[in-house]
Design a protein around this motif. Sequence first.
Motif, PDB file in Angstrom:
ATOM      1  N   ARG A 146       0.804  -1.218   0.000  1.00 36.58           N
ATOM      2  CA  ARG A 146       0.000   0.000   0.000  1.00 36.58           C
ATOM      3  C   ARG A 146       0.836   1.266   0.000  1.00 36.58           C
ATOM      4  NH1 ARG A 146      -0.695  -2.131   5.273  1.00 36.58           N
ATOM      5  NH2 ARG A 146      -2.600  -3.145   4.548  1.00 36.58           N
ATOM      6  N   GLY A 147       2.136   1.183   0.283  1.00 34.24           N
ATOM      7  CA  GLY A 147       2.996   2.363   0.270  1.00 34.24           C
ATOM      8  C   GLY A 147       2.816   3.231   1.498  1.00 34.24           C
ATOM      9  N   GLY A 148       3.275   4.476   1.393  1.00 33.07           N
ATOM     10  CA  GLY A 148       3.138   5.417   2.499  1.00 33.07           C
ATOM     11  C   GLY A 148       4.223   5.334   3.545  1.00 33.07           C
ATOM     12  N   ARG A 161       7.536   6.210   5.503  1.00 33.55           N
ATOM     13  CA  ARG A 161       8.235   7.482   5.683  1.00 33.55           C
ATOM     14  C   ARG A 161       9.419   7.303   6.622  1.00 33.55           C
ATOM     15  NH1 ARG A 161       5.625   8.157   1.994  1.00 33.55           N
ATOM     16  NH2 ARG A 161       4.033   9.736   1.531  1.00 33.55           N
ATOM     17  N   SER A 197       8.082   5.742  -1.553  1.00 31.00           N
ATOM     18  CA  SER A 197       6.885   4.995  -1.172  1.00 31.00           C
ATOM     19  C   SER A 197       5.653   5.873  -1.292  1.00 31.00           C
ATOM     20  CB  SER A 197       7.036   4.473   0.272  1.00 31.00           C
ATOM     21  OG  SER A 197       5.944   3.665   0.636  1.00 31.00           O
ATOM     22  N   GLU A 249       1.748   6.972  -1.749  1.00 30.94           N
ATOM     23  CA  GLU A 249       0.511   6.368  -1.265  1.00 30.94           C
ATOM     24  C   GLU A 249      -0.076   5.465  -2.351  1.00 30.94           C
ATOM     25  OE1 GLU A 249      -0.709   6.405   1.653  1.00 30.94           O
ATOM     26  OE2 GLU A 249       0.629   7.895   2.557  1.00 30.94           O
ATOM     27  N   GLY A 250      -0.420   4.260  -1.980  1.00 34.24           N
ATOM     28  CA  GLY A 250      -0.911   3.290  -2.950  1.00 34.24           C
ATOM     29  C   GLY A 250       0.163   2.374  -3.492  1.00 34.24           C
ATOM     30  N   THR A 308       6.526   0.323  -2.975  1.00 38.13           N
ATOM     31  CA  THR A 308       7.588   0.873  -2.138  1.00 38.13           C
ATOM     32  C   THR A 308       8.932   0.330  -2.597  1.00 38.13           C
ATOM     33  OG1 THR A 308       6.147   1.095  -0.210  1.00 38.13           O
ATOM     34  CG2 THR A 308       8.512   0.988   0.209  1.00 38.13           C
TER      35      THR A 308
END
Length: 407
Positions: free
Chosen positions: A357-359, A361, A386, A388-389, A392
């Motif tokens: 899903r990514g995000g 940090r 990475s 969002e969505g 990554t």
Amino acid sequence: MTASASRSAVPPGYFGPPGPGHDDDRPPPARLAFDPQTWREIAHLLTNLPMALIGFTYVMTVIVTGAAMTVTVVGFPLLALGLGGARLMGRFERARARKLLGVRIDEPSSLPLRRAGGLLQRMWLALKDPVAWRTVLYDLIRLPWGVLTFSVTVPSLFVLWPVLPFLARGLTNADRAMVRGLLSPSDELERRIAELESDRGVVVDTAAADLRRIERDLHDGAQARLVNLAMGLGLAKEKLLEGQADDVVASMVEEAHGEVKLALQELRDLARGIHPAVLTDRGLDAALSSVASRCTVPVKVTADLTSRPAQAIEGIAYFTVSELLQNVSKHSGARSASVEVWRSGDRLLIQVWDDGRGGARLEGGSGMQGLAERLDAVDGLFVVESPEGGPTTVTAELPWRDRGGKP
């Protein structure tokens, strides 16, 4: 995949704030209107004279007096203390330049007085401090310059105010040049020393945290199970001596046997967390494949290494991938992942990818930030892409050192 590909993943500004003299230090263009930057420059020019008087007086009374008294024993410690005070004045001038002129100057590293040995070695270190001597030179030449800028700026506020922004810009550009030339760290080596001192603190903190983790795992895991085992075997022994039923004793021994197996498993897991045997015996390729097999997401491992790096670099690479794959298992929601390891010149490159899903940090004290600090402590790089969505992509670089210690 090439080294340039991994470098392209580095976002602008990743390598830290621009150094002295960078284009980002340039103020906005001067205009006829008196904008906030112009007023800050005027304030700097007006405060040049009082600051120059303070600096010149300090140099003539403390530094010159101490230098003149070096014919006696008393002069050397007095001069060393005076140079220490000059360092503090230089720090104030750098802060004034940052506030009013927008000049970003790195602070010179502190003198390593604690590691200098005895009193004579510390005094000699202070006497040959180039940062302090350049600050003394700065204070000497600032007096005539302060008189000039003050005498030009004050009348211009009333007579030449239409062109004062351009006049202030020209005069403060000379101020900027003097600050950069005389109050900056000595050279690249000086800045490098400051970086290494910071990195040493990170390494010490990381090692202390690892020791606390190992102690906690031993105390709460294997040690507790071994205590239960000893108590269980003690009770079984008492039952045998009392001649109680064999099935009761057998049940207690079976329970103790279960505790032994659990304690052994926890000790194996702990040993694997310190330094896995497969890494020592077979290298990164086999060790990373072992880590990937324990990941809850299917992971493809590709290791293109013709030789093995130094043990320290190999260990950091292993634990970096291990923590990243743990993040993939726990937080990513990915369906697949991959790990690639290869050498490019004098760098060991690692890239971990997942379609989750990514995000992810680096900020906020996350595990990613801890990994970045560990790699930075050994001149490594750590870059996270990475969105969002997803997906990554985490790229890590480590300096390559052969097992013999040569790069």
